[in-house]
Design an enzyme around this catalytic site. Structure first.
Site, mmCIF file in Angstrom:
data_model
loop_
_atom_site.group_PDB
_atom_site.id
_atom_site.type_symbol
_atom_site.label_atom_id
_atom_site.label_comp_id
_atom_site.label_asym_id
_atom_site.label_seq_id
_atom_site.Cartn_x
_atom_site.Cartn_y
_atom_site.Cartn_z
ATOM 1 C CG HIS A 172 -1.928 -1.121 1.209
ATOM 2 N ND1 HIS A 172 -3.113 -1.099 0.504
ATOM 3 C CD2 HIS A 172 -1.875 -2.345 1.805
ATOM 4 C CE1 HIS A 172 -3.762 -2.242 0.682
ATOM 5 N NE2 HIS A 172 -3.025 -3.017 1.462
ATOM 6 C CG ASN A 205 -7.532 -4.987 -0.178
ATOM 7 O OD1 ASN A 205 -6.856 -4.030 0.193
ATOM 8 N ND2 ASN A 205 -7.110 -6.235 -0.096
#
Length: 546
Positions: A88, A166
């Site tokens: 990320h 997500n």
């Protein structure tokens, strides 16, 4: 000559490995009983007999703290990159507000949870959201095929709640001990620093539980058009707890009120040629012009238990709970209405953790969730520092009083008004901090079973993947096959064959089309190589000696 009389150089050339003879290494010839030169070990030299499963109470969990191999593996993994996030790394963010409906579907939300942010219709809670790509670096194009992170920090009156998920509703693996291996396979080759599709599918070929996620990721759903028009999901199974201490299983879903839009590989490549920051720019400019994106928060609710009537385990994060059996129930709406004033201070330093829950929210026994709960906060302490929660973007918007002291970059002490500053422990009779009163009973689920290292019983690795394949529209299936063939074309034949076998178990047509595509790609590659040989001579330019 005895070992004790050997010089260090002589020792290194022969047997090595003790404090006297030098450090152990992969070339050390001494092996434990049953060990081979390529046997996986911990850094303590312990042979790893099970690298697929955490040690849990029964196959479904919960996990236990003495998982030494798991904790060593994850804590080292959390510290692999400085200072960029291991996963990320590329992100964009915005501030906003969450407004509760006071209900879950048609029922009062208090029936299922006592979490205060949900109780009153119209109650508003400030939020900060960070969107991200998962596997690629901090300056990578936002058009790459990759899951997207969707992390929301709620600044509630009871402290922070982080809902970390997500855009896709499932994940590659169901056991957190495999997470470092998954990410290592997705990252660039440690020798060449080139991302290699063969490495990726080498891992997937031995991880059949990934088939559902692969089917989604290599379809157009693997490249959302932007952050505003993508779904979000908590992915893992959590619990809601009411004021009687009763718990139910829940799944969280963010549904964009702007609609959902995805890109094909060809479309994404054309966008990337013009702008590789397009998603960050889209989000920033939409908020700047007052076009505030909104998402509705939905939950699915299931009674806690093993649910033997289902063909999957409800704690398995590679599975979707069918909507027809467990409907999406709206509980509130989120609006993003303010851009960050400084990217680094707010977006880059924003730190989330799946263990950050408030009263009325709880953990399920989901093994992936329990592993994430250790790893996420551990990596924030390493990446940002032990006092990361003192940063404004991460600090709760309420009273804070702790006995935690010092550490790098500590710039205040969490003393309460009137507290004895000499007392940084509890319990104390000298006017230190005291425990909060318990206003509702704890949730106390029964946990019983042997400590084992086993996968869950109902793996069903292929059912939902095949169903997803059949539910795609024709153009989505064509795009999926094209992307898979393109990625697998350079992989070793045995990896290609294994993946075809796995696709076939999902759906016969799925496997057949990938196999045919790979065969055509191989023929095309041979033809291109032969053509290149001829072009080198025919299209080259004659030159005179110099």
């Amino acid at each position: 000559m005895s070992d004790q009389n050997k010089t260090p150089d002589q020792t290194a050339a022969g047997v090595a490995g003790t404090s006297v003879q030098g450090p152990g290494s992969t070339t050390d010839s001494r092996l434990a009983s049953g060990e081979q030169p390529q046997t996986l070990t911990t850094r303590q030299g312990h042979p790893v007999t099970n690298n697929q499963n955490l040690r849990t109470v029964g196959s479904r969990g919960p996990a236990t703290l003495e998982n030494y191999h798991f904790i060593e593996k994850l804590s080292h993994f959390d510290r692999e990159r400085i200072p960029e996030r291991v996963v990320h790394a590329r992100g964009a963010g915005a501030h906003g507000v969450f407004e509760a409906y006071g209900t879950v579907g048609d029922e009062p939300v208090s029936k299922y949870t006592r979490a205060k942010l949900f109780q009153e219709k119209g109650k508003q809670t400030p939020v900060f959201v960070r969107f991200s790509t998962v596997g690629h670096g901090g300056h990578s194009p936002e058009t790459l095929r990759d899951p997207r992170g969707f992390a929301v920090k709620f600044y509630t009156e009871d402290g922070n709640w982080d809902l970390v998920g997500n855009n896709l509703k499932v994940f590659f693996i169901r056991d957190a001990v495999k997470f470092p291996d998954l990410i290592h396979s997705q990252k660039p080759d440690p020798v060449t620093n080139i991302q290699n599709q063969e490495r990726i599918f080498d891992f997937f070929s031995g991880s059949p539980e990934a088939m559902h996620m692969i089917t989604l990721l290599y379809s157009p759903w693997g490249i959302p058009a932007n952050y505003r028009q993508m779904q979000g999901s908590g992915v893992n199974t959590y619990k809601w707890v009411n004021d009687r201490g009763e718990g139910v299983l829940v799944k969280y879903h963010w549904e964009p009120l702007q609609g959902i839009r995805n890109l094909t590989q060809e479309e994404a490549e054309k966008i990337q040629a013009k702008n590789f920051n397009h998603a960050t720019q889209d989000l920033y400019e939409a908020i700047a012009r007052g076009d505030f994106p909104q998402w509705e928060l939905m939950v699915q609710i299931m009674e806690d238990g093993e649910h033997p009537e289902l063909d999957f385990d409800p704690l398995d994060d590679t599975k979707i709970w069918p909507r027809e059996q467990f409907p999406w129930l709206p509980v509130g709406r989120m609006t993003l209405n303010r851009n960050p004033e400084n990217y680094f201070a707010e977006v880059e330093q924003a730190a989330f953790g799946t263990g950050v829950l408030v009263d009325g929210l709880d953990f399920s026994d989901d093994k992936m969730l329990q592993g994430r709960t250790f790893s996420y906060s551990d990596t924030q302490r390493y990446r940002v520092g032990p006092n990361y929660l003192q940063l404004p973007i991460n600090a709760p918007k309420k009273h804070v009083a702790t006995n935690q002291r010092d550490g790098q970059m500590a710039y205040r002490v969490d003393n309460a008004p009137g507290q004895n500053p000499h007392v940084n422990y509890e319990p104390s009779t000298l006017n230190g901090l005291t425990e909060a009163p318990r206003t509702a009973p704890d949730h106390t689920p029964l946990v019983e079973g042997r400590l084992v290292r086993q996968s869950i019983e109902r793996t069903n690795n292929f059912g939902q993947a095949g169903e997803q394949y059949r539910n795609f529209e024709d153009w989505e299936r064509e795009e999926l096959i094209r992307n898979l063939v393109g990625s697998l074309a350079d992989a070793a034949p045995h990896i290609q064959q294994r993946m075809v076998e796995l696709f076939t178990q999902c759906d016969a047509d799925y496997g057949r089309r990938v196999a045919e595509g790979l065969a055509q790609a191989a023929q095309g590659m041979e033809a291109q190589k032969e053509e290149a040989v001829q072009q080198a001579e025919e299209q080259s330019h004659e030159a005179q000696p110099y």
